[in-house]
Design a protein around this motif. Structure first.
Motif, PDB file in Angstrom:
ATOM      1  N   MET A 192       0.945  -1.298   0.097  1.00 55.51           N
ATOM      2  CA  MET A 192      -0.057   0.068  -0.068  1.00 55.51           C
ATOM      3  C   MET A 192       0.772   1.164  -0.019  1.00 55.51           C
ATOM      4  SD  MET A 192      -3.184   0.689  -0.381  1.00 55.51           S
ATOM      5  CE  MET A 192      -4.209   1.846  -0.002  1.00 55.51           C
ATOM      6  N   ALA A 193       1.959   1.228   0.701  1.00 53.97           N
ATOM      7  CA  ALA A 193       2.803   2.507   0.584  1.00 53.97           C
ATOM      8  C   ALA A 193       3.404   2.697  -0.768  1.00 53.97           C
ATOM      9  CB  ALA A 193       4.038   2.216   1.653  1.00 53.97           C
ATOM     10  N   SER A 194       3.851   1.672  -1.502  1.00 55.60           N
ATOM     11  CA  SER A 194       4.092   1.846  -2.882  1.00 55.60           C
ATOM     12  C   SER A 194       2.952   2.593  -3.738  1.00 55.60           C
ATOM     13  CB  SER A 194       4.733   0.638  -3.385  1.00 55.60           C
ATOM     14  OG  SER A 194       3.637  -0.024  -3.585  1.00 55.60           O
ATOM     15  N   ARG A 195       1.876   2.296  -3.518  1.00 56.28           N
ATOM     16  CA  ARG A 195       0.751   2.616  -4.125  1.00 56.28           C
ATOM     17  C   ARG A 195       0.524   4.146  -3.922  1.00 56.28           C
ATOM     18  NH1 ARG A 195      -3.917  -1.644  -3.819  1.00 56.28           N
ATOM     19  NH2 ARG A 195      -3.125  -3.375  -4.970  1.00 56.28           N
ATOM     20  N   LYS A 196       0.781   4.656  -2.673  1.00 50.30           N
ATOM     21  CA  LYS A 196       0.626   5.733  -2.004  1.00 50.30           C
ATOM     22  C   LYS A 196       1.788   6.738  -2.773  1.00 50.30           C
ATOM     23  CE  LYS A 196      -1.859   5.461   2.124  1.00 50.30           C
ATOM     24  NZ  LYS A 196      -1.917   5.693   3.798  1.00 50.30           N
ATOM     25  N   ALA A 197       3.020   6.259  -2.988  1.00 50.17           N
ATOM     26  CA  ALA A 197       4.114   6.874  -3.205  1.00 50.17           C
ATOM     27  C   ALA A 197       3.985   7.169  -4.772  1.00 50.17           C
ATOM     28  CB  ALA A 197       5.556   5.892  -3.021  1.00 50.17           C
ATOM     29  N   ILE A 198       3.381   6.371  -5.668  1.00 52.04           N
ATOM     30  CA  ILE A 198       3.286   6.455  -6.886  1.00 52.04           C
ATOM     31  C   ILE A 198       2.121   7.485  -7.120  1.00 52.04           C
ATOM     32  CG2 ILE A 198       2.313   5.297  -9.066  1.00 52.04           C
ATOM     33  CD1 ILE A 198       3.568   2.689  -7.778  1.00 52.04           C
ATOM     34  N   THR A 199       1.174   7.572  -6.483  1.00 46.94           N
ATOM     35  CA  THR A 199       0.064   8.463  -6.451  1.00 46.94           C
ATOM     36  C   THR A 199       0.394   9.906  -6.061  1.00 46.94           C
ATOM     37  OG1 THR A 199      -1.422   6.668  -6.013  1.00 46.94           O
ATOM     38  CG2 THR A 199      -2.311   8.893  -5.506  1.00 46.94           C
ATOM     39  N   ARG A 200       1.202  10.073  -5.105  1.00 45.60           N
ATOM     40  CA  ARG A 200       1.781  11.231  -4.670  1.00 45.60           C
ATOM     41  C   ARG A 200       2.612  11.751  -5.839  1.00 45.60           C
ATOM     42  NH1 ARG A 200       4.317   9.647  -0.327  1.00 45.60           N
ATOM     43  NH2 ARG A 200       2.400   8.601   0.967  1.00 45.60           N
ATOM     44  N   SER A 201       3.680  10.812  -6.458  1.00 48.28           N
ATOM     45  CA  SER A 201       4.549  11.563  -7.469  1.00 48.28           C
ATOM     46  C   SER A 201       3.883  12.086  -8.795  1.00 48.28           C
ATOM     47  CB  SER A 201       5.452  10.355  -7.837  1.00 48.28           C
ATOM     48  OG  SER A 201       4.888   9.229  -8.402  1.00 48.28           O
ATOM     49  N   GLN A 202       2.638  11.308  -8.986  1.00 50.26           N
ATOM     50  CA  GLN A 202       1.855  11.660 -10.289  1.00 50.26           C
ATOM     51  C   GLN A 202       1.073  12.859  -9.982  1.00 50.26           C
ATOM     52  OE1 GLN A 202       2.689  10.584 -13.255  1.00 50.26           O
ATOM     53  NE2 GLN A 202       4.210   9.218 -12.340  1.00 50.26           N
ATOM     54  N   ALA A 203       0.578  13.063  -8.795  1.00 46.98           N
ATOM     55  CA  ALA A 203      -0.335  13.923  -8.470  1.00 46.98           C
ATOM     56  C   ALA A 203      -0.220  15.377  -9.219  1.00 46.98           C
ATOM     57  CB  ALA A 203      -0.627  14.120  -7.000  1.00 46.98           C
ATOM     58  N   VAL A 204       1.339  15.952  -8.846  1.00 47.84           N
ATOM     59  CA  VAL A 204       1.393  17.152  -9.313  1.00 47.84           C
ATOM     60  C   VAL A 204       1.244  17.367 -10.668  1.00 47.84           C
ATOM     61  CG1 VAL A 204       3.141  18.819  -9.336  1.00 47.84           C
ATOM     62  CG2 VAL A 204       3.044  17.656  -7.341  1.00 47.84           C
ATOM     63  N   LYS A 205       1.870  16.444 -11.376  1.00 49.75           N
ATOM     64  CA  LYS A 205       1.603  16.143 -12.983  1.00 49.75           C
ATOM     65  C   LYS A 205       0.192  16.121 -13.320  1.00 49.75           C
ATOM     66  CE  LYS A 205       6.024  13.610 -13.792  1.00 49.75           C
ATOM     67  NZ  LYS A 205       6.418  12.323 -13.955  1.00 49.75           N
ATOM     68  N   TYR A 206      -0.532  15.494 -12.680  1.00 47.85           N
ATOM     69  CA  TYR A 206      -1.770  15.299 -12.991  1.00 47.85           C
ATOM     70  C   TYR A 206      -2.749  16.777 -12.547  1.00 47.85           C
ATOM     71  CZ  TYR A 206      -6.808  13.575 -12.894  1.00 47.85           C
ATOM     72  OH  TYR A 206      -8.075  13.310 -12.972  1.00 47.85           O
ATOM     73  N   ARG A 207      -2.312  17.477 -11.556  1.00 48.91           N
ATOM     74  CA  ARG A 207      -3.021  18.734 -11.641  1.00 48.91           C
ATOM     75  C   ARG A 207      -2.698  19.789 -12.740  1.00 48.91           C
ATOM     76  NH1 ARG A 207      -0.412  21.863  -6.854  1.00 48.91           N
ATOM     77  NH2 ARG A 207       1.349  22.041  -8.479  1.00 48.91           N
ATOM     78  N   ASP A 208      -1.387  19.886 -13.191  1.00 41.44           N
ATOM     79  CA  ASP A 208      -1.094  20.552 -14.474  1.00 41.44           C
ATOM     80  C   ASP A 208      -1.261  20.156 -15.584  1.00 41.44           C
ATOM     81  OD1 ASP A 208      -0.231  22.292 -12.163  1.00 41.44           O
ATOM     82  OD2 ASP A 208       1.914  21.255 -12.347  1.00 41.44           O
ATOM     83  N   ALA A 209      -1.793  18.978 -15.826  1.00 37.66           N
ATOM     84  CA  ALA A 209      -1.685  18.390 -17.272  1.00 37.66           C
ATOM     85  C   ALA A 209      -3.249  18.872 -17.869  1.00 37.66           C
ATOM     86  CB  ALA A 209      -1.957  16.849 -17.163  1.00 37.66           C
ATOM     87  N   SER A 210      -3.356  18.864 -19.198  1.00 41.87           N
ATOM     88  CA  SER A 210      -4.314  19.168 -19.973  1.00 41.87           C
ATOM     89  C   SER A 210      -5.412  17.863 -19.714  1.00 41.87           C
ATOM     90  CB  SER A 210      -3.959  19.254 -21.498  1.00 41.87           C
ATOM     91  OG  SER A 210      -3.440  17.961 -21.899  1.00 41.87           O
TER      92      SER A 210
END
Length: 54
Positions: A1-19
């Motif tokens: 579960m920790a690796s899932r959270k880490a992946i989600t956190r790392s992609q969240a900034v890209k997701y916020r700024d993406a088209s």
């Protein structure tokens, strides 16, 4: 579960700024890697950026 959270956190900034097309691609990536369904992955990406009160 920790690796899932880490992946989600790392992609969240890209997701916020993406088209819209970029968000779809990031969402597909997160779903494939974590095994989340799209609704849960979208919610998790949004919540990863909200600061939590401790």
């Amino acid at each position: 579960m920790a690796s899932r959270k880490a992946i989600t956190r790392s992609q969240a900034v890209k997701y916020r700024d993406a088209s819209k097309a970029g968000k779809a691609a990031i969402l597909d990536l997160v779903c494939a890697v974590t095994g989340f369904n799209r609704d849960y992955a979208r919610r998790a990406l949004r919540q990863a950026l909200v600061p939590r009160v401790v």
